[in-house]
Enzyme design. Structure first.
Site, short mmCIF file in Angstrom:
data_model
loop_
_atom_site.label_atom_id
_atom_site.label_comp_id
_atom_site.label_asym_id
_atom_site.label_seq_id
_atom_site.Cartn_x
_atom_site.Cartn_y
_atom_site.Cartn_z
CE LYS A 77 27.53 -3.91 -31.65
NZ LYS A 77 27.00 -5.28 -32.06
CD GLU A 95 16.33 5.79 -39.74
OE1 GLU A 95 15.49 5.69 -39.69
OE2 GLU A 95 17.35 7.51 -40.00
CB CYS A 144 12.28 -1.03 -38.27
SG CYS A 144 12.75 -0.54 -39.60
CD GLU A 196 9.72 -2.36 -33.12
OE1 GLU A 196 10.68 -2.54 -32.29
OE2 GLU A 196 9.47 -2.10 -34.22
P1 NAD Z 1 18.87 -3.71 -30.48
O1 NAD Z 1 18.40 -2.40 -30.50
O2 NAD Z 1 18.52 -4.46 -29.37
O3 NAD Z 1 20.25 -3.99 -31.31
C1 NAD Z 1 20.35 -3.17 -32.15
C2 NAD Z 1 21.96 -2.84 -32.03
O4 NAD Z 1 22.31 -2.47 -31.16
C3 NAD Z 1 22.99 -4.48 -32.26
O5 NAD Z 1 24.28 -4.40 -33.06
C4 NAD Z 1 23.28 -4.57 -30.53
O6 NAD Z 1 24.39 -5.04 -29.99
C5 NAD Z 1 23.87 -2.87 -30.38
N1 NAD Z 1 23.12 -2.60 -29.06
C6 NAD Z 1 22.50 -2.83 -27.82
N2 NAD Z 1 23.12 -2.12 -27.06
C7 NAD Z 1 23.33 -0.87 -27.07
C8 NAD Z 1 24.05 0.02 -26.44
N3 NAD Z 1 23.17 0.29 -25.21
N4 NAD Z 1 24.66 0.39 -26.84
C9 NAD Z 1 25.28 0.71 -28.52
N5 NAD Z 1 24.84 -0.32 -28.63
C10 NAD Z 1 23.84 -1.28 -28.62
O7 NAD Z 1 17.51 -3.86 -31.61
P2 NAD Z 1 17.16 -5.03 -32.37
O8 NAD Z 1 17.04 -5.94 -31.34
O9 NAD Z 1 18.61 -5.72 -32.74
O10 NAD Z 1 16.90 -4.79 -33.90
C11 NAD Z 1 15.71 -4.75 -33.11
C12 NAD Z 1 14.96 -3.43 -33.45
O11 NAD Z 1 15.25 -2.58 -34.49
C13 NAD Z 1 12.99 -2.93 -33.06
O12 NAD Z 1 13.04 -2.07 -32.81
C14 NAD Z 1 13.55 -2.09 -34.49
O13 NAD Z 1 12.14 -1.54 -35.27
C15 NAD Z 1 14.40 -1.55 -35.14
N6 NAD Z 1 15.18 -1.30 -36.49
C16 NAD Z 1 15.10 -0.39 -37.13
C17 NAD Z 1 14.67 0.16 -38.24
C18 NAD Z 1 13.98 1.83 -38.31
O14 NAD Z 1 14.99 2.04 -39.24
N7 NAD Z 1 14.32 1.99 -37.80
C19 NAD Z 1 15.72 -0.64 -38.98
C20 NAD Z 1 15.45 -2.12 -38.65
C21 NAD Z 1 15.25 -2.79 -37.23
#
Ligand code: NAD
Length: 472
Positions: free
Chosen positions: A170, A245, A279, A379
């Site tokens: 997803k 992650e 990230c 962040e």
């Molecule tokens: P987000 O958590 O809002 O969304 C990420 C994904 O999770 C999306 O597909 C979203 O639809 C889904 N999601 C959101 N809430 C959910 C829930 N309750 N249950 C299941 N799925 C859910 O994050 P974002 O804004 O898309 O991405 C940015 C974040 O991702 C930043 O915090 C960044 O640091 C992190 N990130 C981490 C890494 C790593 O490898 N550690 C890499 C890239 C991004």
């Protein structure tokens, strides 16, 4: 404009049960650029059931067969490299001329590397009548963010395929298109039905079923710490393996005797890359008090080299934020930094010169930041650097570790041995020493609230493996 009205489930493009759709906007123009279906629980359950049906067959293929599929998929992705880059630029604003290097070619090469790693599954540890076998963990839900949408997708699909797992992917609502291309690739190479399934939709709505269903054995999630907590809660009642992650607030320590020009240039380039939406970005630059003002002027000059603008213009080095809502979040932090008393060295919350629409912000640098300020603790996920002064290396290490996060870090010192000693004292999953760069050959993942898993390298495959001890 791209219109998708089907999901990829059980090897077929199927009409969604839900009739709701999601509109995706190009952040450079704010214009509608794609429409995708919004899955409901019934759609997700169909995908989970397909993955379960496919598991016995796929998990009993030889590692050689799985490796051939991975190579064939990598070849097909290479043939679709331009489509992948176009899709990513259009939905999240990465400059098109940088997109192949930053978002596509490395991702495909890394995906391919698991063709060779599949053979790790055949290795049996033998000791004193004990055999330790490696088996696939089972059906996996893969949930991804929008900032490196292809790399993060293939960082999960490649080891899952190599291990013999089946999966439901997803993507983030903002960047669904590369997942459809990858599904087309798997379809074209004849990956057995149900091994890879794709649904699109709102994470918060689908999380309970995708992460809580009995038919899912593991959730591999990349995204915010906030969503990571919710996913863990959904997965807890059925004791699934959860690989998280998450976010970061990573420090770069520059010692007094370091080559300041190189160190600051490295730090600025790292933090501004992908419009600050990385990230592992080194968003806290820790600089000795004695060289603080000098470092600030170097930082300003290097950040000023960025050309902010239209991602389709070949001169552009920094595109828009991924969305207007992400821009609003970043603007909120910039205003908070000013209110907290940090010194705005450059940038800010206004639209960069010459731009009238789109989710743009200028490269922004704050000085006189204390580690207690929210801009140093939370962040931001935008092109914003915090420069924090320190008195001695012990204090620098203490500041580096004074964070709920522990994803990445970096050190610059005159002497390699000194830099390595500092690297060992930092509590983070990675440390880049003397200007080293990210590689998918190294395990990547967080300490503390940055996560609990590892992706990439051999270690990325271990996440998808169950160990079985056979005793004779
Ligand atoms: P987000 O958590 O809002 O969304 C990420 C994904 O999770 C999306 O597909 C979203 O639809 C889904 N999601 C959101 N809430 C959910 C829930 N309750 N249950 C299941 N799925 C859910 O994050 P974002 O804004 O898309 O991405 C940015 C974040 O991702 C930043 O915090 C960044 O640091 C992190 N990130 C981490 C890494 C790593 O490898 N550690 C890499 C890239 C991004």
């Amino acid at each position: 404009m791209k219109i998708h009205d089907t999901f990829y489930i059980n090897g077929q493009w199927v009409t969604p049960n839900s009739s709701r759709v999601h509109e995706v906007y190009n952040p450079a123009t704010n214009e509608l650029c794609a429409v995708t279906p919004l899955a409901n629980d019934t759609d997700c359950i169909k995908a989970i059931e397909a993955a379960n049906r496919a598991l016995p067959g796929w998990s009993s293929t030889s590692t050689r067969e799985r490796s051939d599929f991975i190579n064939a998929a990598a070849d097909a992705m290479e043939r679709r490299a331009d489509d992948l880059a176009d899709a990513i630029t259009m939905t999240m604003g990465c400059p098109r001329q940088m997109c192949p290097g930053l978002q596509v070619s490395g991702a495909i090469a890394a995906f391919r590397s698991y063709a060779e790693r599949a053979a790790m599954m055949d290795h049996i540890d033998q000791r004193n009548g004990i055999q330790v076998l490696k088996e696939p963990v089972g059906v996996c839900t893969l949930i991804n963010p929008w900032n490196y949408p292809l790399s993060i997708l293939v960082g999960k699909t490649a080891p899952a395929l190599a291990a013999g797992c089946t999966m439901i992917a997803k993507p983030a609502e903002q960047t669904p298109l590369q997942d459809f291309i990858v599904a087309e690739v798997f379809d074209k190479i004849g990956l057995p039905a149900g091994v890879f399934n794709l649904v699109t939709g709102v994470g918060a709505d689908l999380g309970p079923v995708l992460c809580g269903h009995d038919g899912v054995d593991m959730v591999s999630f990349t995204g915010s710490t906030r969503a990571g907590v919710q996913i863990s809660e959904s997965a807890a009642p059925t004791i699934k393996r959860v690989c998280l992650e998450l976010g970061g607030k990573s420090p770069l320590i520059i010692t007094e005797d370091a080559d300041l020009d190189s160190a600051v240039r490295y730090g600025i380039q790292d933090v501004m890359m992908n419009t600050g939406q990385t990230c592992s970005a080194l968003t806290r630059m820790l600089v000795p008090q004695s060289r603080y003002e000098e470092a600030i002027s170097i930082a300003r000059a290097v950040a000023d080299e960025n050309v902010v603008g239209d991602p389709l213009d070949p001169q552009t080095t920094m595109g828009p934020l991924c969305s207007e809502s992400q821009k609003e979040t970043v603007v909120g932090y910039i205003n908070q930094g000013i209110q907290e008393g940090a010194r705005l060295v450059m940038g800010g919350s206004q639209m960069p010169d010459g731009l009238t629409r789109g989710a743009y912000l200028p490269p922004t640098i704050f000085a006189d930041v204390t580690n207690q300020m929210s801009i140093a603790r939370e962040e931001i996920f935008g092109p914003v650097l915090c420069m924090i002064p320190f008195q001695d290396v012990d204090q620098a290490v203490q500041l580096a570790n004074d964070s709920v996060y522990g994803l990445s870090s970096a050190v610059f010192a005159k002497d390699m041995q000194h830099a390595l000693e500092i690297a060992r004292r930092i509590r983070a999953g990675q440390c880049y020493v003397q200007g080293a760069h990210f590689t998918t050959e190294a395990p990547f993942g967080g300490y503390k609230q940055s996560g609990n898993g590892r992706e990439w390298g051999d270690e990325g495959l271990l996440e998808f493996i169950e160990l079985k001890a056979v005793l004779t």
